[in-house]
Motif scaffolding. Structure first.
Motif, PDB file in Angstrom:
ATOM      1  N   TYR A   1      -2.326   9.080  20.844  1.00  0.00           N
ATOM      2  CA  TYR A   1      -3.382   8.386  21.546  1.00  0.00           C
ATOM      3  C   TYR A   1      -3.276   7.029  21.961  1.00  0.00           C
ATOM      4  O   TYR A   1      -4.217   6.200  22.432  1.00  0.00           O
ATOM      5  CB  TYR A   1      -4.551   8.521  20.641  1.00  0.00           C
ATOM      6  N   LYS A   2      -2.207   6.348  21.703  1.00  0.00           N
ATOM      7  CA  LYS A   2      -1.779   5.015  22.161  1.00  0.00           C
ATOM      8  C   LYS A   2      -2.782   4.063  21.446  1.00  0.00           C
ATOM      9  O   LYS A   2      -3.182   3.068  22.160  1.00  0.00           O
ATOM     10  CB  LYS A   2      -1.866   4.846  23.673  1.00  0.00           C
ATOM     11  N   VAL A   3      -2.839   4.228  20.105  1.00  0.00           N
ATOM     12  CA  VAL A   3      -3.652   3.335  19.154  1.00  0.00           C
ATOM     13  C   VAL A   3      -2.852   2.737  18.438  1.00  0.00           C
ATOM     14  O   VAL A   3      -1.854   3.339  17.582  1.00  0.00           O
ATOM     15  CB  VAL A   3      -4.632   4.158  18.686  1.00  0.00           C
ATOM     16  N   GLN A   4      -2.870   1.387  18.277  1.00  0.00           N
ATOM     17  CA  GLN A   4      -2.222   0.522  17.321  1.00  0.00           C
ATOM     18  C   GLN A   4      -3.313  -0.308  16.339  1.00  0.00           C
ATOM     19  O   GLN A   4      -3.566  -1.095  16.568  1.00  0.00           O
ATOM     20  CB  GLN A   4      -1.327  -0.328  17.988  1.00  0.00           C
ATOM     21  N   PRO A   5      -3.345   0.357  15.194  1.00  0.00           N
ATOM     22  CA  PRO A   5      -4.263  -0.432  14.159  1.00  0.00           C
ATOM     23  C   PRO A   5      -3.451  -1.554  13.770  1.00  0.00           C
ATOM     24  O   PRO A   5      -2.324  -1.686  13.744  1.00  0.00           O
ATOM     25  CB  PRO A   5      -4.572   0.767  13.109  1.00  0.00           C
ATOM     26  N   ASN A   6      -4.122  -2.498  13.183  1.00  0.00           N
ATOM     27  CA  ASN A   6      -3.768  -3.777  12.763  1.00  0.00           C
ATOM     28  C   ASN A   6      -3.218  -3.539  11.107  1.00  0.00           C
ATOM     29  O   ASN A   6      -3.962  -3.764  10.106  1.00  0.00           O
ATOM     30  CB  ASN A   6      -4.491  -4.804  12.597  1.00  0.00           C
ATOM     31  N   ILE A   7      -2.007  -3.116  10.907  1.00  0.00           N
ATOM     32  CA  ILE A   7      -1.555  -2.610   9.632  1.00  0.00           C
ATOM     33  C   ILE A   7      -1.231  -3.942   8.705  1.00  0.00           C
ATOM     34  O   ILE A   7      -0.286  -4.774   8.921  1.00  0.00           O
ATOM     35  CB  ILE A   7      -0.320  -1.728   9.432  1.00  0.00           C
ATOM     36  N   ILE A   8      -2.203  -4.188   7.687  1.00  0.00           N
ATOM     37  CA  ILE A   8      -2.381  -5.335   7.086  1.00  0.00           C
ATOM     38  C   ILE A   8      -1.221  -5.372   5.913  1.00  0.00           C
ATOM     39  O   ILE A   8      -0.777  -6.442   5.311  1.00  0.00           O
ATOM     40  CB  ILE A   8      -3.412  -6.074   6.810  1.00  0.00           C
ATOM     41  N   LEU A   9      -1.253  -4.329   5.083  1.00  0.00           N
ATOM     42  CA  LEU A   9      -0.021  -3.819   4.043  1.00  0.00           C
ATOM     43  C   LEU A   9       0.054  -2.643   4.134  1.00  0.00           C
ATOM     44  O   LEU A   9      -0.947  -1.699   4.564  1.00  0.00           O
ATOM     45  CB  LEU A   9      -0.799  -4.325   2.674  1.00  0.00           C
ATOM     46  N   SER A  10       0.832  -2.031   3.522  1.00  0.00           N
ATOM     47  CA  SER A  10       1.218  -0.522   3.174  1.00  0.00           C
ATOM     48  C   SER A  10       1.617  -0.535   1.410  1.00  0.00           C
ATOM     49  O   SER A  10       2.009  -1.475   0.955  1.00  0.00           O
ATOM     50  CB  SER A  10       2.600  -0.271   3.945  1.00  0.00           C
ATOM     51  N   ALA A  11       1.531   0.641   1.060  1.00  0.00           N
ATOM     52  CA  ALA A  11       1.737   1.015  -0.310  1.00  0.00           C
ATOM     53  C   ALA A  11       2.528   2.527  -0.384  1.00  0.00           C
ATOM     54  O   ALA A  11       2.493   3.121   0.723  1.00  0.00           O
ATOM     55  CB  ALA A  11       0.682   1.308  -1.158  1.00  0.00           C
ATOM     56  N   THR A  12       3.272   3.081  -1.471  1.00  0.00           N
ATOM     57  CA  THR A  12       3.930   4.022  -1.509  1.00  0.00           C
ATOM     58  C   THR A  12       3.021   5.093  -2.031  1.00  0.00           C
ATOM     59  O   THR A  12       3.495   6.350  -2.038  1.00  0.00           O
ATOM     60  CB  THR A  12       5.263   4.081  -2.308  1.00  0.00           C
ATOM     61  N   SER A  13       2.098   4.858  -2.636  1.00  0.00           N
ATOM     62  CA  SER A  13       1.035   5.850  -3.161  1.00  0.00           C
ATOM     63  C   SER A  13      -0.307   5.696  -2.778  1.00  0.00           C
ATOM     64  O   SER A  13      -0.707   4.640  -2.360  1.00  0.00           O
ATOM     65  CB  SER A  13       1.341   5.924  -4.646  1.00  0.00           C
ATOM     66  N   ALA A  14      -1.265   6.710  -3.214  1.00  0.00           N
ATOM     67  CA  ALA A  14      -2.613   6.841  -2.587  1.00  0.00           C
ATOM     68  C   ALA A  14      -3.346   5.786  -3.433  1.00  0.00           C
ATOM     69  O   ALA A  14      -4.303   5.067  -2.794  1.00  0.00           O
ATOM     70  CB  ALA A  14      -3.098   8.071  -2.687  1.00  0.00           C
ATOM     71  N   GLN A  15      -3.443   5.859  -4.648  1.00  0.00           N
ATOM     72  CA  GLN A  15      -4.180   4.685  -5.520  1.00  0.00           C
ATOM     73  C   GLN A  15      -4.107   3.444  -5.029  1.00  0.00           C
ATOM     74  O   GLN A  15      -5.422   3.089  -5.095  1.00  0.00           O
ATOM     75  CB  GLN A  15      -3.624   4.817  -7.060  1.00  0.00           C
ATOM     76  N   PRO A  16      -3.173   2.849  -4.767  1.00  0.00           N
ATOM     77  CA  PRO A  16      -3.400   1.349  -4.167  1.00  0.00           C
ATOM     78  C   PRO A  16      -4.040   1.040  -2.955  1.00  0.00           C
ATOM     79  O   PRO A  16      -4.693   0.238  -2.709  1.00  0.00           O
ATOM     80  CB  PRO A  16      -2.046   0.770  -4.334  1.00  0.00           C
ATOM     81  N   VAL A  17      -3.764   2.272  -1.988  1.00  0.00           N
ATOM     82  CA  VAL A  17      -4.434   2.126  -0.623  1.00  0.00           C
ATOM     83  C   VAL A  17      -5.694   2.334  -0.700  1.00  0.00           C
ATOM     84  O   VAL A  17      -6.471   1.622  -0.277  1.00  0.00           O
ATOM     85  CB  VAL A  17      -3.666   3.419   0.070  1.00  0.00           C
ATOM     86  N   CYS A  18      -6.276   3.284  -1.662  1.00  0.00           N
ATOM     87  CA  CYS A  18      -7.679   3.426  -1.860  1.00  0.00           C
ATOM     88  C   CYS A  18      -8.317   2.215  -2.570  1.00  0.00           C
ATOM     89  O   CYS A  18      -9.651   1.894  -2.188  1.00  0.00           O
ATOM     90  CB  CYS A  18      -7.986   4.681  -2.744  1.00  0.00           C
ATOM     91  N   GLU A  19      -7.615   1.649  -3.584  1.00  0.00           N
ATOM     92  CA  GLU A  19      -8.247   0.303  -4.320  1.00  0.00           C
ATOM     93  C   GLU A  19      -8.331  -0.672  -3.158  1.00  0.00           C
ATOM     94  O   GLU A  19      -9.194  -1.470  -3.255  1.00  0.00           O
ATOM     95  CB  GLU A  19      -7.156   0.005  -5.327  1.00  0.00           C
ATOM     96  N   PHE A  20      -7.122  -0.963  -2.223  1.00  0.00           N
ATOM     97  CA  PHE A  20      -7.531  -1.971  -1.203  1.00  0.00           C
ATOM     98  C   PHE A  20      -8.390  -1.684  -0.074  1.00  0.00           C
ATOM     99  O   PHE A  20      -9.169  -2.600   0.168  1.00  0.00           O
ATOM    100  CB  PHE A  20      -6.327  -2.034  -0.454  1.00  0.00           C
ATOM    101  N   VAL A  21      -8.773  -0.495   0.000  1.00  0.00           N
ATOM    102  CA  VAL A  21      -9.961  -0.195   1.045  1.00  0.00           C
ATOM    103  C   VAL A  21     -10.985  -0.406   0.307  1.00  0.00           C
ATOM    104  O   VAL A  21     -11.994  -1.112   0.749  1.00  0.00           O
ATOM    105  CB  VAL A  21      -9.959   1.516   1.474  1.00  0.00           C
ATOM    106  N   ALA A  22     -11.263  -0.044  -1.032  1.00  0.00           N
ATOM    107  CA  ALA A  22     -12.264  -0.463  -1.858  1.00  0.00           C
ATOM    108  C   ALA A  22     -12.937  -1.671  -1.932  1.00  0.00           C
ATOM    109  O   ALA A  22     -13.831  -2.313  -2.027  1.00  0.00           O
ATOM    110  CB  ALA A  22     -12.475   0.275  -3.176  1.00  0.00           C
ATOM    111  N   ALA A  23     -11.887  -2.636  -1.931  1.00  0.00           N
ATOM    112  CA  ALA A  23     -11.747  -3.959  -2.000  1.00  0.00           C
ATOM    113  C   ALA A  23     -12.324  -4.922  -0.748  1.00  0.00           C
ATOM    114  O   ALA A  23     -12.567  -5.896  -0.621  1.00  0.00           O
ATOM    115  CB  ALA A  23     -10.384  -4.428  -2.478  1.00  0.00           C
ATOM    116  N   GLY A  24     -12.251  -3.963   0.415  1.00  0.00           N
ATOM    117  CA  GLY A  24     -12.788  -4.290   1.580  1.00  0.00           C
ATOM    118  C   GLY A  24     -11.704  -5.000   2.737  1.00  0.00           C
ATOM    119  O   GLY A  24     -11.810  -5.597   3.568  1.00  0.00           O
ATOM    120  N   LEU A  25     -10.252  -4.838   2.300  1.00  0.00           N
ATOM    121  CA  LEU A  25      -9.341  -5.264   3.198  1.00  0.00           C
ATOM    122  C   LEU A  25      -9.077  -4.519   4.465  1.00  0.00           C
ATOM    123  O   LEU A  25      -8.356  -4.974   5.355  1.00  0.00           O
ATOM    124  CB  LEU A  25      -7.931  -5.342   2.327  1.00  0.00           C
ATOM    125  N   GLY A  26      -9.557  -3.293   4.469  1.00  0.00           N
ATOM    126  CA  GLY A  26      -9.394  -2.525   5.789  1.00  0.00           C
ATOM    127  C   GLY A  26      -9.785  -0.999   5.543  1.00  0.00           C
ATOM    128  O   GLY A  26     -10.478  -0.659   4.531  1.00  0.00           O
TER     129      GLY A  26
END
Length: 305
Positions: free
Chosen positions: A215-240
């Motif tokens: 779809y030629k979409v480029q989100p602004n990836i501000i950080l990445s993780a190897t597992s789901a738990q930190p991804v969900c925690e960062f989202v809950a913290a309001g980072l993206g």
């Protein structure tokens, strides 16, 4: 000449140091105060060390006493480890299961499974090992694991695989995010939006990237993780925002907003085991518990979308 000390003296000394008074130490050992005082006096005599100063009718430990207690505490900790090992060996005689889990499922999901399983099979010893999907399969083949949970792209001719929790990814976002006004999130909604991604070598990251590139979409990836738990925690913290499998949200449902993502990005896990594996009866019971828990969580979270 100092005599050999005995275990009862050590127990009295440890109780006195940790309780602070002769009376409380005597209560711990269920003996009288005079008997407690006698044990301490004999310990000092037999060691040839001054272990306590008499201060205002109380026993205050000397530096020698503190050092001795540290050593005794270390030894008692070792004894407790031996006791735990003996208990584990007893339980192994009644049943033992070695379970390999990829990091995405190593949190609340496997915790729910094991708690329910042990409630029905309290004498089975379970060991949980967290590995990558490839390592889970390797250890199944060499009989170091009885049951494994992997991602959906792993295959091996010696291992039996069963698809588990096949669902489309959902979009998660902070509770006050502007996208919460939408019933469904589309790729264009993510263009240049702060995004929490998975590391490029993680399989789900390939699936997400493939669709967004289409779809030629480029989100602004501000950080990445190897597992789901930190991804969900960062989202809950309001980072993206992010895209995750619904099972990864177990326990997070009230901390993030969840919306369906269109088009569907299907992802599933796999239940893996050897066809002629050991501990067949307990392994089958665990597999049934995994299926039941996975179905219950998926239905609950997906139905709330």
């Amino acid at each position: 000449m100092p005599r050999q000390i005995n275990l009862r003296q050590i127990e009295a000394f440890k109780a006195l140091i940790e309780s602070g008074t002769v009376s409380r130490g005597a209560e711990i050992l269920s003996i009288s105060q005079p008997a407690m005082s006698k044990l301490i006096a004999h310990l000092e005599l037999d060691t040839g060390l001054k272990l306590f100063d008499r201060v205002k009718k109380r026993l205050a430990p000397t530096e020698h006493a503190i050092r001795l207690h540290n050593e005794i505490d270390r030894i008692f900790a070792g004894v407790r480890q031996v006791e735990n090992a003996i208990d584990a060996l007893r339980r192994e005689e009644q049943g033992r299961l070695m379970i390999g889990v990829l990091p995405a499922l190593a949190g609340s999901f496997i915790q729910r499974v094991i708690i329910d399983f042990l409630d029905k099979h309290p004498n089975v010893f379970c060991s949980i090992k967290t590995y990558s999907s490839h390592m889970v399969v390797e250890r199944l083949v060499v009989r170091q694991l009885d049951v494994g949970l992997t991602n959906g792209r792993i295959d091996n001719p010696y291992v039996s695989f069963e698809p588990l929790m096949e669902d489309p990814l959902v979009c998660i976002m902070p509770l006050d995010h502007p996208l919460t006004s939408k019933k469904r999130v589309e790729p264009s909604d993510l263009d240049q939006l702060p995004f929490i991604g998975f590391d490029p070598d993680i399989y789900v990251s390939h699936l997400i990237t493939k669709v967004l590139d289409t779809y030629k979409v480029q989100p602004n990836i501000i950080l990445s993780a190897t597992s789901a738990q930190p991804v969900c925690e960062f989202v809950a913290a309001g980072l993206g925002v992010s895209l995750v499998h619904p099972i990864m949200l177990d326990g997070m449902e009230h901390r993030v907003a969840v919306r369906p993502f269109d088009p569907d990005i299907m992802f599933h896990f796999q239940l893996a085991r050897m066809a002629d594996g050991r501990n067949a009866r307990f392994a089958e019971a665990l597999v049934d518990e995994i299926r039941r828990t996975a179905s219950a969580i998926s239905k609950r979270i997906v139905s709330d979308r």
